[in-house]
Design a protein around this motif. Sequence first.
Motif, short mmCIF file in Angstrom:
data_model
loop_
_atom_site.label_atom_id
_atom_site.label_comp_id
_atom_site.label_asym_id
_atom_site.label_seq_id
_atom_site.Cartn_x
_atom_site.Cartn_y
_atom_site.Cartn_z
N ARG A 1 -1.37 4.00 -9.65
CA ARG A 1 -2.78 4.37 -9.57
C ARG A 1 -3.71 3.16 -9.61
NH1 ARG A 1 -0.22 7.86 -12.99
NH2 ARG A 1 -0.79 6.61 -14.82
N ASP B 1 1.33 4.23 -2.90
CA ASP B 1 1.14 5.65 -2.59
C ASP B 1 2.38 6.46 -2.93
OD1 ASP B 1 -1.40 5.07 -1.70
OD2 ASP B 1 -0.86 5.08 0.43
N ARG B 2 3.55 5.94 -2.57
CA ARG B 2 4.79 6.70 -2.74
C ARG B 2 5.17 6.88 -4.21
NH1 ARG B 2 8.54 8.77 -4.36
NH2 ARG B 2 10.63 9.09 -3.45
N ARG C 1 0.83 -1.20 0.00
CA ARG C 1 0.00 0.00 0.00
C ARG C 1 0.86 1.25 0.00
NH1 ARG C 1 -1.25 3.40 3.75
NH2 ARG C 1 -0.44 2.07 5.42
N GLN C 2 1.88 1.28 0.87
CA GLN C 2 2.74 2.45 0.93
C GLN C 2 3.59 2.60 -0.34
OE1 GLN C 2 4.42 3.94 4.50
NE2 GLN C 2 3.62 2.26 5.75
#
Length: 313
Positions: free
Chosen positions: A210, A205-206, A201-202
């Motif tokens: 998308r 995000d980083r 997940r991180q």
Amino acid sequence: MDLDMAQVRAFVRAAEELHFGRAAGTLAISQQALSKRIARLESLLGTELFQRGGSGVGLTEAGERFLTPARQTLAAADAAVAAAVGRKDRPLRVDVWGHLYAPMRTLAQVAGRDGEFVMGHGRDLSSVAAALLHGDIDAAFGRVHPPLHTGLAHRLVRLEPVDAVLSADHPLAAEPALRPDQLSDSVLWAPSALDRLDFLRQFADRFGIRNTATGVNLGLIHFLEDVVGDPRLFSLLPADMPLPHIPGLRAVPLVNPTPLYAWSLLWRIGNGHAGLDRLTAACAAQARQSRWLEYDPAHDWLPEPPVAGPPPR
């Protein structure tokens, strides 16, 4: 006021499960017996610890306040029993957790050097943390991420680079190496919902990933066959993890920055098993020999900065 440890243990299990039936099952008693123990404890304390209703079970404010010291009380009682009966000679009970990453690969390089181990396999961090707090296991091995219960401690053992795994038909499969952001138009394939997979997940995000998709976790081979079958997909696996022979599967190093997956040992504060010290020392020796803890923030990426952590005692 003298507390009955069986009643306190029933309360703690029920507070962790928030389900009387499941809590009773972990204690190998009937739900009726568990409910009676909690009712007697509430009567002794003169306050309700649980909110009971059609929508489920929840802690009252008094129950929230009581939970942490109740856990500490159980830990002290278990330590007292262990000291009296000399249970320190028993094997160290070590668990592992993770979905596709294989902490046993790393632990196998240090386990067995000193002491005797009994191995187990947890489903995820929360289930392993509960087992540690219950006293069902002594230590655990996997990726620690916040929030972590205050009754637990951990020590970083290894920082492991990860590769992108993708189909040979993926547009980027022929590249000798990839920056993580080059995968932003691809689909991150995960074995479970990303809210349960903190590292993926991180990462998404980083690096601006998308699009994500998930499937049923039926094991590594099935997971990678799904990757090979769709040229839009990619996922992440440790760089030195031996991959099964699947035609059309590619592993490509990630650079600038290189994502690192952090393995840690986790234990309950106050557990005095001597095997914890031996296991921690063996991990530290292997980390020095294999340079497991090298981290350069200019070239590497971690979701959280590395923290070595305290020794077990």
